[in-house]
Design a protein around this motif. Structure first.
Motif, PDB file in Angstrom:
ATOM      1  N   ARG A  65      37.504  49.567  22.128  1.00  0.00           N
ATOM      2  CA  ARG A  65      38.763  48.858  21.883  1.00  0.00           C
ATOM      3  C   ARG A  65      38.853  47.605  22.774  1.00  0.00           C
ATOM      4  O   ARG A  65      38.395  47.742  23.855  1.00  0.00           O
ATOM      5  N   ARG A  66      39.634  46.444  22.581  1.00  0.00           N
ATOM      6  CA  ARG A  66      39.895  45.405  23.634  1.00  0.00           C
ATOM      7  C   ARG A  66      41.196  45.396  23.701  1.00  0.00           C
ATOM      8  O   ARG A  66      41.992  44.799  23.043  1.00  0.00           O
ATOM      9  N   SER A  67      41.793  46.007  24.806  1.00  0.00           N
ATOM     10  CA  SER A  67      43.027  46.113  25.192  1.00  0.00           C
ATOM     11  C   SER A  67      43.320  45.055  26.024  1.00  0.00           C
ATOM     12  O   SER A  67      44.795  44.768  26.299  1.00  0.00           O
ATOM     13  N   ARG A  68      42.514  44.380  26.687  1.00  0.00           N
ATOM     14  CA  ARG A  68      42.657  43.547  28.077  1.00  0.00           C
ATOM     15  C   ARG A  68      43.738  44.147  28.967  1.00  0.00           C
ATOM     16  O   ARG A  68      44.607  43.366  29.390  1.00  0.00           O
ATOM     17  N   THR A  69      43.607  45.400  29.191  1.00  0.00           N
ATOM     18  CA  THR A  69      44.338  46.035  30.258  1.00  0.00           C
ATOM     19  C   THR A  69      43.431  46.986  31.174  1.00  0.00           C
ATOM     20  O   THR A  69      42.423  47.557  30.853  1.00  0.00           O
ATOM     21  N   ILE A  70      43.547  46.677  32.527  1.00  0.00           N
ATOM     22  CA  ILE A  70      42.977  47.259  33.475  1.00  0.00           C
ATOM     23  C   ILE A  70      44.007  48.536  34.200  1.00  0.00           C
ATOM     24  O   ILE A  70      45.046  48.409  34.508  1.00  0.00           O
ATOM     25  N   GLY A  71      43.367  49.683  34.135  1.00  0.00           N
ATOM     26  CA  GLY A  71      44.147  50.820  34.869  1.00  0.00           C
ATOM     27  C   GLY A  71      43.739  50.907  36.254  1.00  0.00           C
ATOM     28  O   GLY A  71      42.562  50.618  36.733  1.00  0.00           O
ATOM     29  N   VAL A  72      44.700  50.951  37.009  1.00  0.00           N
ATOM     30  CA  VAL A  72      44.577  51.086  38.533  1.00  0.00           C
ATOM     31  C   VAL A  72      45.194  52.421  39.003  1.00  0.00           C
ATOM     32  O   VAL A  72      46.226  52.796  38.901  1.00  0.00           O
ATOM     33  N   ILE A  73      44.277  53.142  39.883  1.00  0.00           N
ATOM     34  CA  ILE A  73      44.924  54.429  40.494  1.00  0.00           C
ATOM     35  C   ILE A  73      44.841  54.018  42.016  1.00  0.00           C
ATOM     36  O   ILE A  73      43.986  53.668  42.641  1.00  0.00           O
ATOM     37  N   THR A  74      46.114  54.258  42.488  1.00  0.00           N
ATOM     38  CA  THR A  74      46.261  54.230  44.160  1.00  0.00           C
ATOM     39  C   THR A  74      46.365  55.577  44.632  1.00  0.00           C
ATOM     40  O   THR A  74      47.239  56.252  44.076  1.00  0.00           O
ATOM     41  N   SER A  93      44.573  39.331  37.941  1.00  0.00           N
ATOM     42  CA  SER A  93      44.362  40.072  36.434  1.00  0.00           C
ATOM     43  C   SER A  93      45.065  38.978  35.660  1.00  0.00           C
ATOM     44  O   SER A  93      44.771  38.777  34.478  1.00  0.00           O
ATOM     45  N   ARG A  94      46.330  38.692  36.116  1.00  0.00           N
ATOM     46  CA  ARG A  94      47.147  37.665  35.458  1.00  0.00           C
ATOM     47  C   ARG A  94      46.494  36.393  35.349  1.00  0.00           C
ATOM     48  O   ARG A  94      46.294  35.914  33.961  1.00  0.00           O
ATOM     49  N   SER A  95      45.749  35.848  36.283  1.00  0.00           N
ATOM     50  CA  SER A  95      44.737  34.659  35.910  1.00  0.00           C
ATOM     51  C   SER A  95      43.629  34.718  34.932  1.00  0.00           C
ATOM     52  O   SER A  95      43.541  33.857  34.301  1.00  0.00           O
ATOM     53  N   ALA A  96      43.385  36.143  34.789  1.00  0.00           N
ATOM     54  CA  ALA A  96      42.228  36.404  33.871  1.00  0.00           C
ATOM     55  C   ALA A  96      42.814  36.809  32.713  1.00  0.00           C
ATOM     56  O   ALA A  96      42.170  37.034  31.693  1.00  0.00           O
ATOM     57  N   ARG A  97      44.168  36.490  32.337  1.00  0.00           N
ATOM     58  CA  ARG A  97      44.766  37.194  31.141  1.00  0.00           C
ATOM     59  C   ARG A  97      44.627  38.600  30.746  1.00  0.00           C
ATOM     60  O   ARG A  97      44.388  38.963  29.701  1.00  0.00           O
ATOM     61  N   TYR A  98      44.653  39.417  32.003  1.00  0.00           N
ATOM     62  CA  TYR A  98      44.656  40.906  31.763  1.00  0.00           C
ATOM     63  C   TYR A  98      45.924  41.398  32.276  1.00  0.00           C
ATOM     64  O   TYR A  98      46.641  40.787  33.267  1.00  0.00           O
TER      65      TYR A  98
END
Length: 339
Positions: A65-74, A93-98
């Motif tokens: 799938r192409r969601s243009r979403t990155i998951g982040v774990i802190t 990520s905003r600049s890369a449209r994610y």
């Protein structure tokens, strides 16, 4: 394979080790991604057959799938460095449209890490970022079959991960060298907690600079990144007076130590020089303003996003890239040693 390895089902990391590639490359072969070179694809397919690896059906579906979403774990408490890294990544990520989806945890145990990963994968993320405050986070995620590219913010450059970082070792070495160049010979280190990878690297850098100059590195005094811990250690140091300079593990602990010294009538920098680490926004407004090591978090956020995009296009990349080196910011809390 050992008896223990045979007793459990092979995972994506087993295949990657046998084939000599990253686990992201294995994921691309499993999902028939066109960017994998034929020779690499064959090595991975041979390893899959040899280990009888069965890819997760969920991972297969999610990667396509192409969601243009990155998951982040802190992981860990919301200290300045991780928080600034997350903010920088959000901007990049905003600049890369994610867009990014974030999950945080204080303790990175295997059960919590698995739950966090499953939560993110259920949102059809394309890739994942781990901002790891301590080594346990890397241990907890390494055995999981992610099925998507992973980039770890990891100052230890641990093998097996695609990582980006700021060179904490070199930053602390430069901070200590600055004090040595000012004539200081008794330089103590106010260290961060032992479980922290950044704290470990900064202690190594302090030791390396002293060793190169032929100076003794006495046992560091451990804090927990907070001004309170720096203050308490500062009181201990004020009672000993067997030093002329302090390398603070971060700016907050340096601030606490400076306050304790002032309470005991010890002047900074006339009697003791103090240098911090991070260059938090308040550092320029301490009394005196704090000399410190500036970390390029904006550049780090850009590096993370660039690395993710490279992995999404071609999973067969070297694990680590050259880290940013912190820069010395000279203010008024350090001065030449008076005879």
């Amino acid at each position: 394979m050992s008896g223990e390895d045979k007793a459990r089902a092979a995972n994506i990391f087993d295949v990657a080790r046998l084939a000599g590639v990253s686990h992201q490359t294995v994921s691309r072969v499993v999902n028939d991604h066109p960017s994998v070179r034929p020779a690499t694809r064959k090595r991975v397919e041979d390893a899959i057959r040899q280990l009888r690896y069965r890819p997760s059906t969920n991972a297969r579906a999610l990667v396509t799938r192409r969601s243009r979403t990155i998951g982040v774990i802190t992981t860990g408490s919301p200290d300045y460095g991780p928080s600034a890294t997350l903010q920088a990544l959000t901007e990049a990520s905003r600049s890369a449209r994610y867009t990014i989806s974030i999950t945080s945890m204080l303790q990175a145990d295997p059960v919590s890490m698995r739950a966090a990963v499953e939560t993110l994968l259920s949102q059809s993320i394309e890739a994942m970022v781990l901002i790891a405050a301590h080594r346990g986070a890397l241990d907890a995620i390494q055995g999981l079959d992610l099925g998507v590219p992973l980039v770890a913010v990891d100052s230890s450059a641990r093998p097996g991960f695609h990582s980006v970082s700021i060179d904490q070792f070199e930053g602390a070495r430069l901070a200590t060298q600055h004090l040595i160049d000012l004539g200081h010979r008794e330089i103590v280190h106010l260290a961060g907690p032992q479980h922290s990878m950044d704290a470990t690297e900064r202690e190594r850098g302090w030791r390396a600079a002293l060793s190169h100059a032929g100076l003794v590195a006495h046992a560091p005094l451990e804090g927990d990144w907070t001004p309170r811990s720096g203050y308490e250690i500062g009181l201990q140091l004020a009672a000993s007076r067997g030093f002329t300079a302090i390398v603070g593990g971060n700016d907050q602990m340096a601030l606490g130590a400076m306050f304790a010294l002032k309470e005991r009538g010890i002047r900074v920098p006339e009697d003791v020089s103090v240098i911090g680490f991070d260059d938090i926004p308040e550092a320029a407004f301490f009394t005196p303003p704090l000399t410190t090591m500036h970390q390029d978090f904006a550049g780090l956020g850009g590096d993370i996003m660039t690395r993710l995009l490279e992995l999404l296009d071609d999973g067969d990349l070297p694990d680590a890239q050259a880290p940013h080196v912190p820069g010395l910011v000279l203010r008024h809390s350090t001065a030449p040693l008076h005879a």
